[in-house]
Structure formats: structure tokens, C-alpha cells
Design a protein around this motif. Structure first.
Motif: not given
Length: 67
Positions: A42-67
């Protein structure tokens, strides 16, 4: 939101480590019941979800700034 997600991710990693260590301790006594493995899964599945969020966050912020 990002700071909270990082805190959650850190605490989940501690819970996952404790779950794995607990599972290993139970395995030394013989074949553990199926539900004992869920303490690590159960913690592993939640770690996957939060880790993916933290991984994508810089790219999403960069895309938001450029738009």
C-alpha cells in the motif's frame, strides 16, 4: 501543494521501509499470510503516485510558464 506532497512522499518512504522490514521479520518465522505483504504494498502504490507527481511537476510548471 508541492511542499506538502514532498512531506507526504518522505513519510510514505518511511512507512514503506518499515513495512518491508516487518515483512522480512515475519518471513523468518515461515510463510506469512497474504495480508502481511499489503503493509509494504500500500505505501509502495502511494509512493508511486506521489513520485510521479513530483517527477512531472517541473515539466508542468515549465509548460505553464511558456504558455
Amino acid at each position: 501543494m508541492s511542499k506538502l506532497m514532498r512531506q507526504v512522499h518522505r513519510w510514505l518512504s518511511i512507512a514503506f521501509t518499515a513495512g518491508v522490514l516487518g515483512y522480512i521479520a515475519v518471513m523468518t518465522q515461515g510463510q506469512p499470510p497474504y495480508w502481511v505483504g499489503l503493509f509494504a504494498l500500500i505505501p509502495l502504490i502511494l509512493l508511486l503516485a506521489t513520485g510521479l507527481y513530483l517527477f512531472v511537476l517541473p515539466y508542468a510548471l515549465k509548460a505553464r510558464r511558456q504558455a
